[in-house]
Scaffold this active site. Structure first.
Site, short mmCIF file in Angstrom:
data_model
loop_
_atom_site.label_atom_id
_atom_site.label_comp_id
_atom_site.label_asym_id
_atom_site.label_seq_id
_atom_site.Cartn_x
_atom_site.Cartn_y
_atom_site.Cartn_z
N GLU A 78 1.35 -0.07 -4.89
CA GLU A 78 0.59 1.16 -5.11
C GLU A 78 1.58 2.30 -4.92
O GLU A 78 2.21 2.40 -3.86
CB GLU A 78 -0.56 1.31 -4.11
CG GLU A 78 -1.33 2.60 -4.34
CD GLU A 78 -2.26 2.99 -3.20
OE1 GLU A 78 -3.22 3.73 -3.45
OE2 GLU A 78 -2.02 2.55 -2.06
N ASP A 138 -3.59 6.11 -13.09
CA ASP A 138 -3.85 6.97 -14.24
C ASP A 138 -4.98 6.41 -15.11
O ASP A 138 -5.80 7.16 -15.66
CB ASP A 138 -2.58 7.11 -15.09
CG ASP A 138 -1.55 8.03 -14.45
OD1 ASP A 138 -1.89 8.72 -13.48
OD2 ASP A 138 -0.40 8.03 -14.92
N HIS A 192 4.66 5.39 -1.90
CA HIS A 192 5.15 6.77 -2.00
C HIS A 192 5.17 7.45 -0.63
O HIS A 192 5.82 8.48 -0.47
CB HIS A 192 4.26 7.58 -2.96
CG HIS A 192 2.81 7.52 -2.62
ND1 HIS A 192 1.97 6.53 -3.09
CD2 HIS A 192 2.03 8.33 -1.84
CE1 HIS A 192 0.74 6.73 -2.63
NE2 HIS A 192 0.76 7.80 -1.86
N ASP A 244 0.82 -1.20 0.00
CA ASP A 244 0.00 0.00 0.00
C ASP A 244 0.86 1.27 0.00
O ASP A 244 1.82 1.39 0.78
CB ASP A 244 -0.90 -0.01 1.25
CG ASP A 244 -1.74 1.24 1.38
OD1 ASP A 244 -2.65 1.43 0.55
OD2 ASP A 244 -1.48 2.04 2.31
#
Length: 400
Positions: free
Chosen positions: A292, A319, A258, A255
Site C-alpha cells: 500500500e 486511484d 509511504h 501497510d
C-alpha cells in the site's frame, strides 16, 4: 552472540536461548520461576540459555530491576500484551498440505478478511467453516487484516505492538496454522497484512529500553521507525520471514509504506524483498509481496520477476477505487477531490496505464506532485478494488 543475533526466544533441543536487544538498559533478566541474569553482549544485545525452559514456558524480561516487559519478539501472548510471553514450538504442527507451493500471481482474486468480524465466533478456527463458501464464489486468495498482538480483544489490527505474535483473541498459533492449512487444501492462497510504519501505543515499552527503534519524525499514528539502525531493520525483515516460514503465508501486504520515514540505504523495502526472494528460491514456493503506497511509486513494482529481487509484485491501486467512488457517490471530500470534475477521465487512465496520478499535482496534497509514470508496468502490478477496510471502516463521521 553477534550483532546479527536473532530476536526472541529460540527453542533448542537443550533448552531455550532468550535474546533481547536493549541498548538503553544497564541490566536485563529473564523472569521464569525466578530471575535469571542475562549476559550483556556487543551492540546492546542480552542473552541467556536456560536448559530447563521449553515449549510452553512463560517468561518476561526485567529491565534494570524495575520494569517487567513482554518479549518484543514474543511468538504468543496467552494473557494479552501486558502478560508473559510464551515459548512456541513451530515444528509441532502436522501440515496436511506439504506439497503446496502457492499459485501464480495472475490467479489472485482477493477477499480482505478481519478475523474478529468474519464469523460470529471471531476466531481462526471459526473462519475455516466459511472457506468453502469463499472458494465457491470464485475467490482464490484471502488477505487477513493485521493479527499482530494488540491490547484488548477488539482491534482493527493496525495498532499491533508485538509483531511476531498472532493475537490470542483469535486463537493460538496452531489455530492460525490450521486455518492456512485448510485454505491451502481448498486451493486458496492466504496473505497477511503487516504494519512496519509504527507500533501501537498500548503495551509498547520500546521507548524505555530500545529508543533507537524510533526516528525523531512522526507518522499520523505514532513515532516513525528508524530503519537506518541495523537491528531495527533486522527486526522487520525477520518478522516478514517469521510469518512466511512458520505459518506458510503465501505473501504479505505491507501497510502504508509511504509512511516509512527513515527507510535507510538501501531501503528496508529493498532488503526485505530480497530476503523474501531468497526464501522463495530456497523453498520453491511462489511468494507474493504487495504494497500500500500513497506515493504511487511505479519504480517499486515488478510483477513478473520471480522470486522477488528487491521489488514488489503489486500495489493496492487507490486511484481505481477513488475514481469510482467520486463517479458513483459524488463525494468530493478529502482525497476524493482529486478525481473530479470528470472521474471518467481518471478511470480511463487507470485502466489504460495503471495509476491516475503519475506525477501530476494533487489538489488534496496542496498541489504536491504525486506518482510516477506507470504505463510501461504490467497490469498485474495493480490490485484494483471497489472497497477495502479504509473506505468501509475509516469514514470520518463513522458512517458506513
Amino acid at each position: 552472540m553477534t550483532a546479527g543475533a536473532r530476536f526472541g526466544a529460540e527453542l533448542q533441543e537443550s533448552g531455550v536461548t532468550f535474546r533481547l536487544w536493549a541498548p538503553a538498559a544497564k541490566r536485563v533478566e529473564v523472569m521464569l520461576d525466578r530471575a535469571y541474569p542475562m549476559q550483556a553482549g556487543p551492540n546492546g544485545w542480552y542473552e541467556v540459555m536456560i536448559p530447563q525452559a521449553g515449549a510452553g514456558t512463560l517468561y518476561k524480561y526485567r529491565i534494570d530491576e524495575e520494569l517487567e516487559i513482554p518479549d518484543p519478539a514474543s511468538h504468543f501472548q496467552p494473557q494479552d500484551v501486558f502478560g508473559p510471553s510464551e515459548v512456541v514450538d513451530h515444528n509441532r504442527f502436522e501440515w496436511r498440505t506439504n506439497e503446496w507451493r502457492g499459485r501464480p500471481w495472475q490467479d489472485a482474486a482477493i477477499v480482505e478478511l478481519h478475523v474478529g468480524t468474519f464469523t460470529p465466533g471471531g476466531t481462526f478456527r471459526a473462519a475455516i467453516d466459511k472457506l468453502d463458501h469463499l472458494r465457491e464464489t470464485g475467490l482464490t486468495a484471502i488477505e487477513l487484516m493485521p493479527i499482530a498482538d494488540f491490547a484488548g480483544r477488539r482491534n482493527w489490527g493496525y495498532d499491533g505492538v508485538l509483531l511476531y505474535a498472532p493475537d490470542s483473541a483469535y486463537g493460538r498459533p496452531d489455530d492460525l496454522r490450521m486455518l492456512i492449512d485448510e485454505a491451502h487444501a481448498r486451493g486458496l492462497m492466504v496473505f497477511l497484512d503487516v504494519v512496519y510504519n509504527h507500533f501501537g501505543p498500548e503495551g509498547n515499552y520500546l521507548h524505555r529500553y530500545a529508543p533507537a527503534f524510533f526516528a525523531s519524525a512522526h507518522t499520523p499514528w505514532g513515532h516513525a521507525i528508524d530503519y537506518r539502525v541495523p537491528q531495527v531493520r533486522a527486526f522487520a525483515i525477520e518478522n516478514a520471514l517469521h510469518w512466511l516460514k512458520h505459518y506458510r503465508f503465501d505473501g504479505l501486504r505491507l501497510d502504508a509504506v509511504h509512511a516509512l520515514v527513515e527507510t535507510g540505504q538501501p531501503s528496508v523495502l529493498h532488503d526485505l524483498s530480497r530476503a523474501v526472494g531468497r526464501l522463495a528460491a530456497a523453498s520453491g514456493r511462489l511468494i507474493h509481496l504487495v504494497l500500500e503506497n500513497d506515493d504511487n511509486r511505479a519504480s517499486l513494482l515488478d510483477p513478473l520477476t520471480d522470486p522477488p529481487h528487491g521489488k514488489y509484485r503489486a500495489q493496492w491501486n487507490d486511484d481505481y477505487h477513488h475514481a469510482w467512488h467520486r463517479l458513483l457517490m459524488g463525494d468530493a471530500s478529502g482525497y476524493y477531490q482529486d478525481y473530479g470534475p470528470d472521474p471518467r477521465r481518471h478511470l480511463a487512465r487507470v485502466l489504460a496505464s495503471g495509476f491516475a496520478y503519475q506525477g501530476e499535482p494533487s489538489p488534496h496534497r496542496h498541489d504536491r506532485t504525486r506518482g510516477e509514470a506507470s504505463g510501461s508496468v504490467s497490469p498485474l502490478a495493480f490490485v484494483n478494488f471497489l472497497q477495502n477496510h479504509d473506505q468501509i471502516g475509516n469514514r470520518p463521521l463513522g458512517d458506513r
